[in-house]
Write an enzyme that holds these catalytic residues in place. Structure first.
Site: not given
Length: 251
Positions: A11, A130
């Site tokens: 990330d 998500d």
């Protein structure tokens, strides 16, 4: 039987690898180029690079970082974040990505999935979802987990598959960074419903969590970040453990 895949996730925020909990409270985890190289050498099956604030900040993925990571890894490499049009996909593939991961764009403009599959092939298109479990419902979010939508995990994943997605990367926001194990019940439903591979993300804390995500969650691949970045689990040790548990992995 196809080997189960272990996938570290970088990330990236402001050019650095970070890791948060439930999509907030980020801490620095190091240089993405160095980490990518280490994981490639340690036997990771693939690598995922997500520019996590690109969509939220309304900018493109950092192409230079993608290029540098690609030059240092010898495993398939998926890049996501800040993709807004077909030309972005071409730019990232030219920078060295093997696949692209779409989240916000796919939900806002589902036709992009069909376009990518048509122009580059389904194998290039990973649809990332998500989702947060709230009121008995897996609600899909966009913009790096900042914005709820009215889409539901299972129906959206099925639509993405029908439009030409090659894989689904499901991150449970409820489990993200909590180290309590993956959402295996939801993953099993997803994996058993879809014909395309499902990558599990969110919740890895110990080796047993990986065993369970394959045995109970029926996932094709398990993605994790902090347990790898901070040395809590070493990839070679994890793979040896899984092989001892009769789970097919590439050693």
């Amino acid at each position: 039987m196809l080997a189960k895949r272990i996938i570290p996730c970088l990330d990236v925020k402001d050019g650095k690898t970070v890791k948060g909990v439930n999509f907030v409270n980020f801490r620095d985890a190091g240089d993405p180029v160095e980490l990518g190289k280490q994981y490639s050498e340690q036997g990771a099956d693939e690598l995922v690079f997500l520019d996590i604030t690109a969509s939220y900040e309304g900018r493109k993925t950092f192409t230079d970082v993608v290029k540098r990571v690609a030059e240092n890894v010898s495993i398939p490499f998926t890049v996501g974040g800040g993709i807004t049009e077909l030309s972005d996909v071409e730019r990232l593939l030219n920078a060295g990505a093997d696949k692209v991961s779409l989240n916000s764009l796919a939900l806002k403009n589902p036709d992009i999935i069909n376009e990518i599959a048509k122009h580059f092939g389904s194998q290039v298109c990973v649809v990332a979802i998500d989702a947060n479990y709230e009121d008995g419902f897996w609600r899909c979010y966009v913009n790096g987990g900042h914005l709820p939508t009215d889409k539901e995990l299972f129906s959206w994943a099925k639509e993405a598959q029908e439009r030409g997605a090659g894989e689904i990367l499901f991150t449970s926001m409820t489990h993200d960074g909590m180290k309590i194990g993956y959402p295996n019940e939801a993953l099993r439903t997803l994996s058993d419903t879809l014909k395309i591979p499902v990558i599990a993300s969110g919740g890895a804390g110990k080796k047993e969590d990986f065993k369970e995500v394959f045995e109970i969650g029926h996932a094709d691949a398990a993605l994790a970040a902090s347990v790898f970045h901070f040395g809590e689990i070493k990839i070679p040790e994890l793979k040896r453990y899984l092989a001892e548990q009769n789970i097919c992995v590439r050693l």
